[in-house]
Design a protein around this motif. Structure first.
Motif, short mmCIF file in Angstrom:
data_model
loop_
_atom_site.label_atom_id
_atom_site.label_comp_id
_atom_site.label_asym_id
_atom_site.label_seq_id
_atom_site.Cartn_x
_atom_site.Cartn_y
_atom_site.Cartn_z
N ASP A 153 -10.72 3.08 8.21
CA ASP A 153 -11.15 2.05 7.25
C ASP A 153 -10.06 1.69 6.24
N HIS A 154 -8.88 2.24 6.43
CA HIS A 154 -7.73 1.97 5.54
C HIS A 154 -8.06 2.25 4.07
N ASN A 155 -8.72 3.39 3.84
CA ASN A 155 -9.06 3.74 2.47
C ASN A 155 -8.68 5.18 2.11
N SER A 195 -3.73 -8.00 3.19
CA SER A 195 -4.80 -8.05 2.18
C SER A 195 -6.19 -7.97 2.80
N HIS A 241 -6.99 -5.70 4.85
CA HIS A 241 -7.10 -4.29 5.21
C HIS A 241 -7.00 -4.08 6.72
N LYS A 242 -6.04 -4.79 7.31
CA LYS A 242 -5.72 -4.62 8.72
C LYS A 242 -4.20 -4.51 8.85
N PHE A 298 0.81 -1.21 0.00
CA PHE A 298 0.00 0.00 0.00
C PHE A 298 0.85 1.27 0.00
N ALA A 356 -3.51 3.30 2.46
CA ALA A 356 -4.44 2.56 3.32
C ALA A 356 -4.52 3.21 4.69
N VAL A 378 0.14 -3.09 5.93
CA VAL A 378 -1.27 -3.48 5.95
C VAL A 378 -1.45 -4.71 5.07
#
Length: 450
Positions: A397-399, A437, A439-440, A366, A393, A435
């Motif tokens: 919400d890692h977005n 796959s 998303h943590k 990321f 990320a 991070v």
């Protein structure tokens, strides 16, 4: 006041270093001491001050420091550089002095203080150092951090003022070096083995400090301890008559040689880390660089790093390279620093005002390099650099996408880099940027083994 042209700095081939080297290599030091003493009473003030500066260099740059109190035979008895300086100061009295002799005496007083602090009460030349301490002008004694009581014991005192770049700062560094030398010389082989093991463990921890704040203070302290243990370059065993040694002498010699190899390795890794990998200022380690360069210069004069004549010639060549390189050449040297410090992970860089994260962070899924350059500004000195590396990320919400900044900030002033436009940034901490796959953050992801 410039430090570079004094023995406190020693980076250039100063006159004081020249006189110290000339005395240490003299074939008849007793004759030199006697000549200085005989002329002292008839000299005018300017000539006396100049010669006192020379003798201060012999005392302050003696290796080890206790060597300055060793007696040499003269035609009228025995005399040492410490004894000569004491006698010359008596002749001079306490009248005003120029800047050169004042700073030379500062350095000599720092060495005197270090010896009195480190050496035991049984040290045979202790009374000579005490006589010198008592004869030093009041300014030089107050520049130091210790006082001498009526029993001849020295006690350290704390001073509030210790400004970076001041004379007190440089004298404190010189005293640290001399204390390290005295402590190493007075320890036995078992104590030296323990100390070396501790230094190696500490350096390994410092080299792995990528994921936390760089501990520059710990590295500087480690370098001052290591330089105190560094011995003179030695001739190879074939030229030292090694076959005539007794077995116990040979074993001790081999163990000492092994220690010195480890010390040189420590210094190479530590100096490369300080000057090239972390790009820290030379001012804080000037006495260390000066000591290494002096050893290397002496070695070069006599043996030109001949591998057939000098022990560990390759290590000495590396030490000469990493300590003697000019500041203008450091940028080029930093490009090859990774090859000298084998096993040290790639480091972030802000060379040329452009931030680049290390290779481990660049390889994370990321992390992306954008075409746009984002201005980063130091929160203390307003120095500006740019970054084009983004973490994609971010957020709960890692977005979200935010620019990455060096977590240690601007090392020289202690400030932190932030976006000039005030938007959010992300420190380059590997664990926080890793991070998965799912998303943590990987270290907290149960499915990834966190």
């Amino acid at each position: 006041m410039a430090h570079g042209n004094l023995l406190l700095g020693g980076i250039s081939a100063s006159k004081l270093q020249y006189h110290a080297s000339k005395f240490s290599t003299s074939s008849a030091p007793g004759r030199v001491l006697r000549r200085y003493l005989s002329k002292a009473e008839s000299m005018d003030r300017a000539a006396l001050d100049r010669h006192i500066s020379h003798v201060c260099a012999w005392v302050a740059l003696a290796i080890p420091p206790t060597q300055a109190a060793e007696m040499y035979s003269t035609d009228k008895g025995f005399l040492s550089p410490v004894g000569l300086l004491t006698k010359m100061l008596r002749v001079r009295d306490h009248s005003p002095m120029n800047e050169q002799v004042s700073l030379a005496l500062d350095a000599a007083s720092s060495t005197c203080e270090a010896v009195l602090l480190a050496e035991p009460a049984s040290y045979k030349h202790r009374k000579h150092w005490i006589c010198l301490w008592e004869q030093l002008p009041k300014r030089q004694r107050t520049m130091c951090e210790s006082t001498l009581n009526s029993n001849g014991k020295i006690h350290q005192e704390s001073h509030a003022e210790d400004k970076d770049g001041s004379d007190g700062f440089m004298l404190k560094r010189l005293k640290s070096l001399n204390l390290s030398v005295c402590k190493w010389e007075s320890s036995d082989l078992a104590e030296q083995e323990r100390a070396l093991g501790h230094l190696e463990t500490c350096l390994a921890d410092i080299e792995r400090s990528e994921g936390s704040d760089l501990n520059t203070v710990a590295l500087r302290k480690l370098l001052y301890v290591a330089i105190g243990a560094l011995g003179h370059p030695q001739l190879g065993q074939s030229t030292r008559g090694g076959a005539d040694m007794l077995d116990h002498e040979r074993r001790r010699s081999q163990q000492t040689a092994s220690f010195q190899r480890r010390i040189r390795r420590l210094l190479i890794r530590g100096i490369v880390l300080w000057r090239m990998s972390w790009s820290l200022e030379d001012l804080q380690i000037i006495p260390i660089l000066a000591r290494v360069r002096m050893y290397c210069d002496q070695l070069g004069e006599h043996h030109a790093f001949d591998a057939q004549k000098v022990c560990a010639a390759k290590q000495w060549c590396k030490l000469k390279l990493v300590s003697g390189i000019a500041a203008t050449d450091l940028q080029v040297a930093r490009q090859s620093a990774r090859h000298i410090t084998q096993g040290v992970a790639g480091r972030r860089s802000t060379s040329g005002g452009v931030y680049v994260p290390n290779e481990k962070i660049q390889a994370l899924p990321f992390i992306r390099r954008a075409d746009e350059l984002v201005a980063l500004k130091c929160t203390k000195c307003a120095k500006t650099i740019t970054s084009q590396w983004f973490f994609t990320a971010a957020g709960v919400d890692h977005n979200q996408e935010v620019v990455i900044v060096p977590r240690n900030g601007h090392v020289k002033c202690g400030g932190k880099y932030r976006r000039a436009d005030g938007l959010q940034t992300k420190n380059d901490v590997f664990d926080d940027l890793d991070v998965c796959s799912h998303h943590k953050v990987r270290k907290w992801c149960f499915r990834c083994g966190g």
